[in-house]
Design a protein around this motif. Structure first.
Motif, mmCIF file in Angstrom:
data_model
loop_
_atom_site.group_PDB
_atom_site.id
_atom_site.type_symbol
_atom_site.label_atom_id
_atom_site.label_comp_id
_atom_site.label_asym_id
_atom_site.label_seq_id
_atom_site.Cartn_x
_atom_site.Cartn_y
_atom_site.Cartn_z
ATOM 1 N N LYS A 104 27.725 98.300 35.972
ATOM 2 C CA LYS A 104 28.534 97.676 37.017
ATOM 3 C C LYS A 104 27.850 96.391 37.466
ATOM 4 O O LYS A 104 26.634 96.341 37.604
ATOM 5 C CB LYS A 104 28.729 98.647 38.178
ATOM 6 C CG LYS A 104 29.348 99.971 37.746
ATOM 7 C CD LYS A 104 29.365 100.976 38.866
ATOM 8 C CE LYS A 104 29.766 102.348 38.347
ATOM 9 N NZ LYS A 104 28.709 102.956 37.491
ATOM 10 N N ARG A 105 28.664 95.369 37.727
ATOM 11 C CA ARG A 105 28.123 94.043 38.019
ATOM 12 C C ARG A 105 28.913 93.392 39.147
ATOM 13 O O ARG A 105 30.088 93.714 39.358
ATOM 14 C CB ARG A 105 28.199 93.151 36.777
ATOM 15 C CG ARG A 105 27.568 93.747 35.520
ATOM 16 C CD ARG A 105 27.810 92.854 34.320
ATOM 17 N NE ARG A 105 29.230 92.761 33.975
ATOM 18 C CZ ARG A 105 29.802 91.716 33.366
ATOM 19 N NH1 ARG A 105 29.071 90.660 33.051
ATOM 20 N NH2 ARG A 105 31.088 91.728 33.083
ATOM 21 N N GLY A 106 28.267 92.466 39.833
ATOM 22 C CA GLY A 106 28.973 91.757 40.886
ATOM 23 C C GLY A 106 28.183 90.555 41.362
ATOM 24 O O GLY A 106 27.042 90.326 40.953
ATOM 25 N N ASP B 30 31.991 90.062 45.087
ATOM 26 C CA ASP B 30 32.965 89.993 44.001
ATOM 27 C C ASP B 30 32.526 90.943 42.886
ATOM 28 O O ASP B 30 31.438 90.778 42.320
ATOM 29 C CB ASP B 30 33.064 88.564 43.455
ATOM 30 C CG ASP B 30 33.553 87.578 44.495
ATOM 31 O OD1 ASP B 30 34.286 88.009 45.406
ATOM 32 O OD2 ASP B 30 33.194 86.393 44.405
ATOM 33 N N HIS C 141 32.761 92.453 39.179
ATOM 34 C CA HIS C 141 33.209 92.163 37.821
ATOM 35 C C HIS C 141 33.669 93.446 37.133
ATOM 36 O O HIS C 141 33.259 94.541 37.529
ATOM 37 C CB HIS C 141 32.079 91.543 37.004
ATOM 38 C CG HIS C 141 31.549 90.257 37.549
ATOM 39 N ND1 HIS C 141 32.305 89.405 38.316
ATOM 40 C CD2 HIS C 141 30.324 89.671 37.452
ATOM 41 C CE1 HIS C 141 31.587 88.353 38.647
ATOM 42 N NE2 HIS C 141 30.372 88.493 38.152
ATOM 43 N N PRO C 142 34.486 93.339 36.096
ATOM 44 C CA PRO C 142 34.822 94.530 35.316
ATOM 45 C C PRO C 142 33.548 95.155 34.745
ATOM 46 O O PRO C 142 32.627 94.436 34.340
ATOM 47 C CB PRO C 142 35.723 93.977 34.205
ATOM 48 C CG PRO C 142 36.270 92.702 34.747
ATOM 49 C CD PRO C 142 35.186 92.133 35.612
ATOM 50 N N SER D 209 30.839 96.859 32.255
ATOM 51 C CA SER D 209 30.509 96.685 30.840
ATOM 52 C C SER D 209 30.125 98.036 30.240
ATOM 53 O O SER D 209 29.650 98.918 30.949
ATOM 54 C CB SER D 209 29.345 95.704 30.668
ATOM 55 O OG SER D 209 29.671 94.439 31.185
ATOM 56 N N THR E 71 25.946 87.498 33.236
ATOM 57 C CA THR E 71 26.440 87.653 34.601
ATOM 58 C C THR E 71 25.899 86.551 35.501
ATOM 59 O O THR E 71 26.617 86.020 36.356
ATOM 60 C CB THR E 71 26.027 89.033 35.155
ATOM 61 O OG1 THR E 71 26.422 90.057 34.229
ATOM 62 C CG2 THR E 71 26.689 89.306 36.488
ATOM 63 N N ALA F 281 27.753 83.302 34.782
ATOM 64 C CA ALA F 281 29.158 83.334 35.189
ATOM 65 C C ALA F 281 29.341 82.921 36.639
ATOM 66 O O ALA F 281 30.452 82.581 37.056
ATOM 67 C CB ALA F 281 29.737 84.729 34.967
ATOM 68 N N ARG F 282 28.263 82.919 37.419
ATOM 69 C CA ARG F 282 28.369 82.573 38.838
ATOM 70 C C ARG F 282 28.591 81.085 39.056
ATOM 71 O O ARG F 282 28.939 80.660 40.158
ATOM 72 C CB ARG F 282 27.098 82.997 39.580
ATOM 73 C CG ARG F 282 25.821 82.538 38.901
ATOM 74 C CD ARG F 282 24.584 82.730 39.753
ATOM 75 N NE ARG F 282 24.434 81.651 40.680
ATOM 76 C CZ ARG F 282 23.968 80.440 40.352
ATOM 77 N NH1 ARG F 282 23.641 80.168 39.109
ATOM 78 N NH2 ARG F 282 23.839 79.509 41.262
#
Length: 226
Positions: free
Chosen positions: A82-84, A97, A99-100, A102, A131, A134-135
């Motif tokens: 899980k990522r955010g 936020d 993210h979907p 992985s 990740t 992507a920010r």
């Protein structure tokens, strides 16, 4: 006796994790509450976390350095990663936020050999770097990571040969190794902090008195609320 005394003082159990996201959580929390009541513990509360499977990400978000405007958060699990991206203003968390998820880097059975562990870390590193990139380019970046492995001085227990515990073969201080390797990849002075996933989950409720956090996912986790 000291351990039993600690658990006797607890009055709040907060439960999160993917296993209790659906109907199981709707049934399990009231059922657990009834068990406490039947035993005379009417002051005990069993609460389902509003953060669900993202509970460790919320806790990680609360570990941001005071100067950070953004914090990349990653929770490496046995089933998913899980990522955010946490957004901060003046040391306060103002947004997260998600993210979907992985796919996990874990394979069965766990291979503790150094070549397999290095390959596992390289896959983890690529997800972390992806990740982080992507920010975008704004804010003051930092990274917080949680693993399902108990940590002592930045490294898993010596006897932990699981998927993530085996990362200890990479360096005596896994936390420092991860930071140095990630910094070399992103070519930026980014702070990287490593946490046990149960500890990360508990940090989401820092300040809640006499409280413990349980996570029910692929494994059972426990975190002690500071």
């Amino acid at each position: 006796d000291a351990h039993w005394e600690y658990w006797r003082q607890l009055t709040t159990f907060i439960v999160g994790g993917g296993m209790v996201n659906g109907k199981l959580g709707q049934y399990a929390m009231p059922a657990a509450q009834e068990v406490f009541a039947e035993q005379g513990h009417t002051d005990v509360r069993v609460i389902q976390s509003e953060y669900g499977a993202c509970l460790p990400l919320v806790g990680l978000a609360r570990t941001a350095p005071a100067s950070a405007e953004e914090l990349v958060v990653l929770d490496f699990g046995h089933s998913f990663i899980k990522r955010g991206l946490a957004k901060l203003q003046g040391g306060e968390l103002v947004g997260l936020d998600i993210h979907p998820p992985s796919p996990t880097v874990c394979t069965h059975p766990a291979d503790p050999s150094p070549p397999a562990v290095r390959e596992r870390w390289h896959r983890m590193r690529s997800i972390i770097v992806e990740t982080w990139r992507a920010r975008g380019t704004g804010g003051t970046p930092a990274i917080a990571i949680s693993l399902p492995s108990y940590l002592v001085d930045g490294c898993p227990f010596r006897d932990d040969k699981g998927w993530y515990g085996a990362l200890q073969v990479l360096a005596p201080d896994l936390s420092t190794f991860m930071q140095d390797d990630i910094v070399s990849q992103v070519q930026a002075d980014v702070a990287v902090n490593l946490f046990h996933d149960g500890t990360a989950a508990a940090l989401a409720y820092a300040g809640c008195a006499n409280c413990v956090v349980l996570t029910l996912g692929t494994s059972i986790g426990c975190g002690y609320v500071p």
